[in-house]
Design an enzyme around this catalytic site. Structure first.
Site, PDB file in Angstrom:
ATOM      1  N   HIS A  38      -0.786  -9.186  28.175  1.00  0.00           N
ATOM      2  CA  HIS A  38      -1.481  -9.728  29.342  1.00  0.00           C
ATOM      3  C   HIS A  38      -2.721  -8.910  29.677  1.00  0.00           C
ATOM      4  O   HIS A  38      -3.778  -9.469  29.962  1.00  0.00           O
ATOM      5  CB  HIS A  38      -0.539  -9.789  30.553  1.00  0.00           C
ATOM      6  CG  HIS A  38       0.177 -11.095  30.647  1.00  0.00           C
ATOM      7  ND1 HIS A  38       1.257 -11.407  29.851  1.00  0.00           N
ATOM      8  CD2 HIS A  38      -0.040 -12.193  31.417  1.00  0.00           C
ATOM      9  CE1 HIS A  38       1.668 -12.625  30.140  1.00  0.00           C
ATOM     10  NE2 HIS A  38       0.898 -13.136  31.084  1.00  0.00           N
ATOM     11  N   LYS A 103      11.717 -14.308  34.594  1.00  0.00           N
ATOM     12  CA  LYS A 103      12.768 -14.158  35.596  1.00  0.00           C
ATOM     13  C   LYS A 103      12.218 -13.313  36.730  1.00  0.00           C
ATOM     14  O   LYS A 103      11.365 -12.455  36.518  1.00  0.00           O
ATOM     15  CB  LYS A 103      14.017 -13.510  34.998  1.00  0.00           C
ATOM     16  CG  LYS A 103      13.735 -12.164  34.342  1.00  0.00           C
ATOM     17  CD  LYS A 103      14.783 -11.122  34.589  1.00  0.00           C
ATOM     18  CE  LYS A 103      14.494  -9.861  33.793  1.00  0.00           C
ATOM     19  NZ  LYS A 103      14.689  -8.636  34.518  1.00  0.00           N
TER      20      LYS A 103
END
Lengths: 177, 279
Positions: A38, A103
């Site tokens: 990222h 999650k």
């Protein structure tokens, strides 16, 4: 709780239909990316460079798998905590990212950006990586190979079980429990 | 004086790293089975069913239970009548290196917290040594994932906060962890000591088998009360709602200073891994 089978890339109609709490089986291509990937994509975007895959309409799975044994497609392959990607996510959503699998909670900035861009957030069950790996039919490193487990992988998944946690309206299943 | 070759420690640690990542201890498996029976939410039950299935697949196909095969935490108790031939620290790290490379475990360790370059072999381990009487070496390997580690906490409470303050700190830490720490949780709590001692107690608490209860009745009751309160929170499996948020609260205590009440909460997910061997 409704149940759907959805083909990827995810279409606008599916994004509109899904509501927080819906159980979904995903089939199609997803790309893995976690912290280090990222950061690199975010920096590349900042420099106006192309990302390693076409982000428009894509799905990112926050995953750093364990290595595959001989004869296995991938090792253990469950979700990592999504919140660590929050700093970079609105930029990717603005570029066309349509769904994320991970999650844990997301920041208000991510949720706002999801509403603005029309995207959904799914949770896979954390700590069920052996089971989830069975849904992954192919895996190929496509970028940032030097990052090891954090490299970007293109996966083909079949009936990957996920739960819609945040829908495009910003309804959040975590807030309702 | 017993002589022990460092290589024996390496060999054992290698095997233990692999074993810990493929199978849970019996008390953990039983606790997950019980959770699946007790859970009241249909979605929660489904999540717990996936966890049971996951344990089966992990064992049969030798795939790690969780892809986060953790940072290798090693507790090593060395009998004072043992002499180890070789470099002990290198022997431990070599065991971790071999276990993680040959066992197809994920390499999750970076060489520096700020430059973040992966060491490529999951070393170094986090090693806690203690010297004990006797001529045995007892090793516990507890690979720790960081989804839950990141949600852990140390609180320096005041003596006046008392047991109510401790309860509040634990309950608040579980609420703050929410879905991120992968519930159902095992909550390790350390009370007393100093800043670092209570954190170590909390970590050690996670390695205690569920059937081993504290001899101190007050602490045993506190474990039960906290578990009940945590499970009333409704967070549930995967944080998606339900009646099972934690499988167990394990508390360890130590004497502390007249001015302090340190409390550490070390969160662990349902993949609470620990393997112990005596050699």
């Amino acid at each position: 709780m409704k149940e759907y089978k959805i083909s990827l890339p995810i279409c606008e109609n599916d994004i509109d239909t899904l509501q927080a709490g819906d159980y979904v089986y995903l089939t199609g291509t997803v790309y893995t990316a976690r912290d280090a990937a990222h950061l690199r994509m975010y920096e590349a975007a900042g420099r106006g460079e192309d990302l390693p895959f076409d982000i428009k309409g894509s799905v990112i799975y926050y995953l750093g798998p364990s290595p595959a044994r001989e004869g296995q497609v991938i090792g253990s392959a469950g979700p990592t905590t999504s919140g660590r990607m929050d700093k970079y996510t609105p930029t990717l959503l603005d570029m066309g990212l349509k769904a994320m699998i991970g999650k844990g909670r997301r920041s208000p900035e991510v949720i706002e950006s999801m509403k603005k861009n029309g995207a959904v957030y799914f949770a896979a069950v954390g700590g069920a990586g052996a089971l989830l790996s069975k849904c992954i039919k192919s895996a190929e490193v496509i970028a940032y190979d030097d990052l090891g487990t954090e490299a970007i992988r293109k996966l083909y998944v079949e009936d990957l079980p996920v739960i819609t946690v945040i829908d495009r309206e910003g309804n959040n299943l975590y807030d309702s429990v | 004086m017993r002589e022990l070759d460092a290589k024996e420690i390496t060999d054992n640690i290698k095997e233990m790293c692999i074993e810990a990542n493929l199978t849970l201890s019996e008390d953990m498996r039983d606790a997950i089975d019980k959770a699946e029976r007790d859970e009241t939410s249909p979605l929660g039950k489904r999540v717990l069913g996936q966890l049971q299935e996951n344990l089966k697949v992990a064992k049969e196909d030798r795939i790690p239970i969780c892809q986060d095969t953790g940072m290798a935490v090693v507790f090593i108790e060395i009998g004072q009548d043992v002499h180890i031939n070789g470099n002990l620290e290198e022997a431990i790290n070599e065991g971790v290196r071999l276990g993680y490379t040959e066992g197809y475990l994920r390499k999750s360790v970076v060489r520096h917290p700020l430059d973040r370059v992966n060491t490529g072999d999951n070393t170094p381990a986090i090693i806690h040594y203690s010297i004990v009487p006797g001529e045995e070496v007892k090793i516990t390997i507890a690979p720790k994932g960081f989804g839950s580690e990141n949600m852990s906490k140390v609180c320096m409470l005041k003596p006046a906060d008392g047991v109510e303050g401790v309860k509040k700190a634990v309950i608040e830490a579980v609420a703050a962890a929410g879905p991120n720490a992968c519930p159902p949780l095992v909550v390790g709590v350390g009370i007393g000591g100093t800043f670092e001692k209570c954190a170590l107690l909390a970590k050690k608490a996670l390695t205690r088998s569920f059937d081993k209860r504290p001899s101190d009745k007050m602490i045993k009751d506190l474990e039960d009360e906290l578990l009940e309160k945590i499970n009333k929170s409704g967070l549930g499996p995967a944080g998606l709602g339900g009646s099972v948020t934690a499988l167990k609260v394990n508390i360890e205590t130590y004497p502390t200073h007249i001015a302090g009440l340190p409390v550490a909460i070390n969160m662990c997910c349902h993949v609470n891994r620990h393997v112990t061997r005596s050699i």
